[in-house]
Motif scaffolding. Structure first.
Motif, short mmCIF file in Angstrom:
data_model
loop_
_atom_site.label_atom_id
_atom_site.label_comp_id
_atom_site.label_asym_id
_atom_site.label_seq_id
_atom_site.Cartn_x
_atom_site.Cartn_y
_atom_site.Cartn_z
N LEU A 3 5.07 -6.08 -15.57
CA LEU A 3 5.40 -4.62 -14.95
C LEU A 3 6.81 -4.59 -14.34
CD1 LEU A 3 1.77 -3.23 -13.67
CD2 LEU A 3 2.97 -2.88 -15.87
N HIS A 4 7.45 -3.65 -14.39
CA HIS A 4 8.61 -3.46 -13.53
C HIS A 4 8.39 -3.21 -12.39
CE1 HIS A 4 12.22 -1.57 -12.41
NE2 HIS A 4 12.96 -2.20 -13.56
N PRO A 5 8.99 -3.56 -11.31
CA PRO A 5 8.60 -3.69 -10.02
C PRO A 5 8.68 -2.13 -9.47
CG PRO A 5 10.17 -5.26 -10.20
CD PRO A 5 10.10 -4.80 -11.45
N ALA A 6 9.32 -1.45 -10.23
CA ALA A 6 9.45 0.08 -9.76
C ALA A 6 8.05 0.70 -10.28
CB ALA A 6 10.66 0.98 -10.51
N THR A 7 7.61 0.48 -11.43
CA THR A 7 6.26 0.90 -11.91
C THR A 7 5.41 0.62 -11.08
OG1 THR A 7 7.13 0.75 -14.07
CG2 THR A 7 4.85 0.92 -13.93
N LEU A 8 5.31 -0.83 -10.51
CA LEU A 8 4.34 -1.22 -9.70
C LEU A 8 3.91 -0.48 -8.24
CD1 LEU A 8 2.26 -3.58 -9.62
CD2 LEU A 8 3.97 -5.00 -8.29
N THR A 9 5.20 0.26 -7.76
CA THR A 9 5.07 1.04 -6.58
C THR A 9 4.10 2.34 -6.62
OG1 THR A 9 7.58 0.67 -6.12
CG2 THR A 9 6.39 2.30 -4.74
N GLY A 10 4.27 2.92 -7.69
CA GLY A 10 3.20 3.86 -7.93
C GLY A 10 1.79 3.37 -7.97
N ILE A 11 1.55 2.25 -8.63
CA ILE A 11 0.41 1.90 -8.59
C ILE A 11 -0.10 1.25 -7.31
CG2 ILE A 11 -1.06 -0.38 -9.67
CD1 ILE A 11 1.18 -0.35 -12.04
N LEU A 12 0.45 0.51 -6.66
CA LEU A 12 0.28 0.11 -5.43
C LEU A 12 0.03 1.17 -4.44
CD1 LEU A 12 2.61 -3.01 -4.98
CD2 LEU A 12 0.15 -2.94 -5.49
N ASP A 13 0.74 2.19 -4.31
CA ASP A 13 0.57 3.30 -3.66
C ASP A 13 -0.84 3.77 -3.88
OD1 ASP A 13 2.99 3.41 -2.56
OD2 ASP A 13 3.95 4.94 -3.57
N ARG A 14 -1.47 4.14 -5.24
CA ARG A 14 -2.76 4.63 -5.42
C ARG A 14 -3.71 3.78 -4.86
NH1 ARG A 14 -0.11 5.73 -10.11
NH2 ARG A 14 -0.61 4.12 -11.32
N LEU A 15 -3.61 2.32 -5.29
CA LEU A 15 -4.51 1.39 -4.72
C LEU A 15 -4.73 1.32 -3.13
CD1 LEU A 15 -3.78 -1.43 -7.14
CD2 LEU A 15 -5.77 -0.09 -7.29
#
Length: 168
Positions: free
Chosen positions: A79-91
């Motif tokens: 995944l692109h790091p920017a995409t990961l930010t939203g995922i990590l925020d939800r988690l």
């Protein structure tokens, strides 16, 4: 003497080659069906937990390989790091992971799974886990070792194909 020429279903190598090809096709079709069924299961689990499928995938990667830096997780997940930010925020909001300072480099962040919700997740996968236990009980140790080796090599092939597509 057979009246069926080799390669036409007779006793020659052609019949064996066609059988082997058919078995290979069947294995690939079964793996595709397995992929679909596991995706559907993950989607249902995610719906119950308020998570997206990719959130669950990332949570699993952190559980198995963590603590991980966000960049290491992005590489593992493709995944692109920017995409990961939203995922990590939800988690993080859901109480699944924590972002913490890396003890070896206070400027860096690592991701750690919070174990408080593990029972909830395990409960949702309990049916599949029980079915897998029952399925494995029907095989002897040598067969299980063969299957485990095949599945590990299949996962490696999938990782290699993903790396090739992502350019890593």
């Amino acid at each position: 003497m057979s009246s069926v020429p080799p390669g036409d279903g007779g006793d020659g190598d052609g019949g064996a080659a066609r059988r082997r090809l058919g078995i290979g096709i069947g294995i690939k079709e079964s793996l595709r069906e397995l992929s679909v069924q596991l995706s559907l299961l993950t989607h249902q689990v995610g719906a119950r937990l308020g998570l997206k499928d990719v959130d669950i995938d990332c949570l699993d990667l952190i559980t198995r390989f963590g603590p991980l830096s966000p960049s290491a997780l992005a590489r593992r997940a493709g995944l692109h790091p920017a995409t990961l930010t939203g995922i990590l925020d939800r988690l993080e909001r859901g109480g699944w992971v924590a972002r913490e300072r890396d003890p070896s480099d206070r400027r860096a962040v690592v991701l750690r799974v919070l174990r408080d919700r593990n029972a909830e997740l395990l409960h949702l996968y309990a049916g599949m886990n029980a079915a897998m236990d029952d399925l494995c009980a029907g095989y002897d140790d040598a067969e299980l070792e063969l299957l485990a080796g095949f599945l590990a090599r299949t996962a490696d092939a999938g990782r290699d194909a993903t790396r090739e597509l992502t350019g890593d």
